[in-house]
Design an enzyme around this catalytic site. Structure first.
Site, PDB file in Angstrom:
ATOM      1  N   LYS A   1       0.825  -1.212   0.000  1.00  0.00           N
ATOM      2  CA  LYS A   1       0.000   0.000   0.000  1.00  0.00           C
ATOM      3  C   LYS A   1       0.859   1.262   0.000  1.00  0.00           C
ATOM      4  O   LYS A   1       0.533   2.246  -0.671  1.00  0.00           O
ATOM      5  CB  LYS A   1      -0.916  -0.004   1.229  1.00  0.00           C
ATOM      6  CG  LYS A   1      -2.032  -1.043   1.167  1.00  0.00           C
ATOM      7  CD  LYS A   1      -2.789  -1.117   2.493  1.00  0.00           C
ATOM      8  CE  LYS A   1      -3.877  -2.172   2.468  1.00  0.00           C
ATOM      9  NZ  LYS A   1      -4.548  -2.367   3.754  1.00  0.00           N
TER      10      LYS A   1
ATOM     11  N   GLN B   1      -5.577  -1.623   9.823  1.00  0.00           N
ATOM     12  CA  GLN B   1      -5.154  -2.890   9.236  1.00  0.00           C
ATOM     13  C   GLN B   1      -5.572  -4.076  10.105  1.00  0.00           C
ATOM     14  O   GLN B   1      -5.312  -4.104  11.300  1.00  0.00           O
ATOM     15  CB  GLN B   1      -3.619  -2.892   9.054  1.00  0.00           C
ATOM     16  CG  GLN B   1      -3.059  -4.142   8.427  1.00  0.00           C
ATOM     17  CD  GLN B   1      -3.503  -4.332   6.996  1.00  0.00           C
ATOM     18  OE1 GLN B   1      -3.600  -3.384   6.229  1.00  0.00           O
ATOM     19  NE2 GLN B   1      -3.787  -5.563   6.622  1.00  0.00           N
TER      20      GLN B   1
ATOM     21  N   ASP C   1     -11.779   1.678   3.551  1.00  0.00           N
ATOM     22  CA  ASP C   1     -11.994   0.238   3.394  1.00  0.00           C
ATOM     23  C   ASP C   1     -13.422  -0.101   2.959  1.00  0.00           C
ATOM     24  O   ASP C   1     -13.680  -1.170   2.418  1.00  0.00           O
ATOM     25  CB  ASP C   1     -11.707  -0.491   4.720  1.00  0.00           C
ATOM     26  CG  ASP C   1     -10.285  -0.996   4.811  1.00  0.00           C
ATOM     27  OD1 ASP C   1      -9.720  -1.355   3.756  1.00  0.00           O
ATOM     28  OD2 ASP C   1      -9.735  -1.049   5.929  1.00  0.00           O
TER      29      ASP C   1
END
Length: 263
Positions: free
Chosen positions: A45, A89, A112
């Site tokens: 990422k 995460q 997300d």
């Protein structure tokens, strides 16, 4: 076009969009684990952000951070003017309830797409759907089988396929072997996301024209493995590694740019 080629082409498009923005978009990445898969994913990422000209802020918190402190930290990110969006995460340490964390993220910053009030779709199904459309995979009236019913992949994937007028069947651990084999044999599109290496193998029959999207990824001493064995007799099968993971990361930044465009 391979997934790597597709992702490279889309990244070039995103980079062009970012270069014309007055303010550089900023994404926050909160991490509370040292999970090898998470570390690799976060590294990817950060690499993507650098390529796109996006600012990425990795915030590593101690693994023993309490749930209360994490929720307080998230509240601060919700209110700041620095981060346009952020992610927490997964997986999280056992002392923290993942569902509480997902609900704590402001839907307007939920890159997300996990919050029930978020206007964005979760990254994995969104990335998959964008790729299927780019490849002109027929969807209307086609039989789609989703193996797995998670809130992150299975359920939203089924909703997205249904929205494209597919005939959608979701199968799971309680589906009989007989029904599973029948659904797979008649499927035009199969999305498998259960984390069981080699679950889709030659014991099943497939349409030669079928497309298999392999979301699962497992690691052992021999390397990385998907939920499907390689080389099944179908028209298209996404690889592991180098497949859905790249699509997921791409969709993350597509979501971020959507958030920025709405400001």
């Amino acid at each position: 076009m391979t997934i790597k080629e597709y992702v490279a082409a889309r990244k070039a498009e995103f980079k062009d969009v970012v270069s014309k923005m007055e303010k550089v978009p900023c994404i926050g990445i909160v991490q509370l684990n040292e999970d090898p898969a998470s570390n690799a994913y976060v590294k990817g990422k950060l690499k993507d952000a650098a390529e796109l000209g996006i600012k990425a802020d990795l915030m590593k918190l101690p693994i023993d951070t309490s749930e209360k402190d994490l929720l307080s930290f998230i509240d601060g990110l919700n209110k700041d003017d620095v981060h346009d969006g952020f992610i927490v995460q997964m997986p999280l340490p056992k002392q923290i309830d993942e569902e509480k964390v997902k609900l704590a993220v402001d839907p307007k910053k939920d890159v997300d797409g996990f919050h029930p009030l978020s206007s964005l779709f979760p990254c994995t199904p969104k990335g998959i759907m964008s790729y299927l459309k780019y490849e002109n995979v027929p969807l209307v009236g086609k039989n789609a089988v989703v193996i797995g019913r998670s809130n992150i992949v299975g359920k939203p994937m089924a909703r997205m396929l249904l929205a494209e007028s597919c005939n959608v069947t979701v199968v799971h651990s309680k589906t009989s072997n007989e029904d599973l084999a029948r659904y797979i044999e008649n499927a035009d599109i199969i999305v498998v996301a259960i984390g069981k290496p080699g679950f889709l193998d030659n014991r099943f029959k497939y349409k030669e024209s079928a497309v298999i999207v392999d979301v699962g990824i497992s690691r052992d001493e021999t390397g990385l493995h998907g939920d499907a064995i390689p080389g099944l007799p179908v028209a298209n099968q996404t690889p592991v590694p180098g497949g859905v993971g790249l699509l997921t990361r791409l969709a993350l930044y597509e979501n971020l740019l959507e958030i920025v465009s709405k400001k």
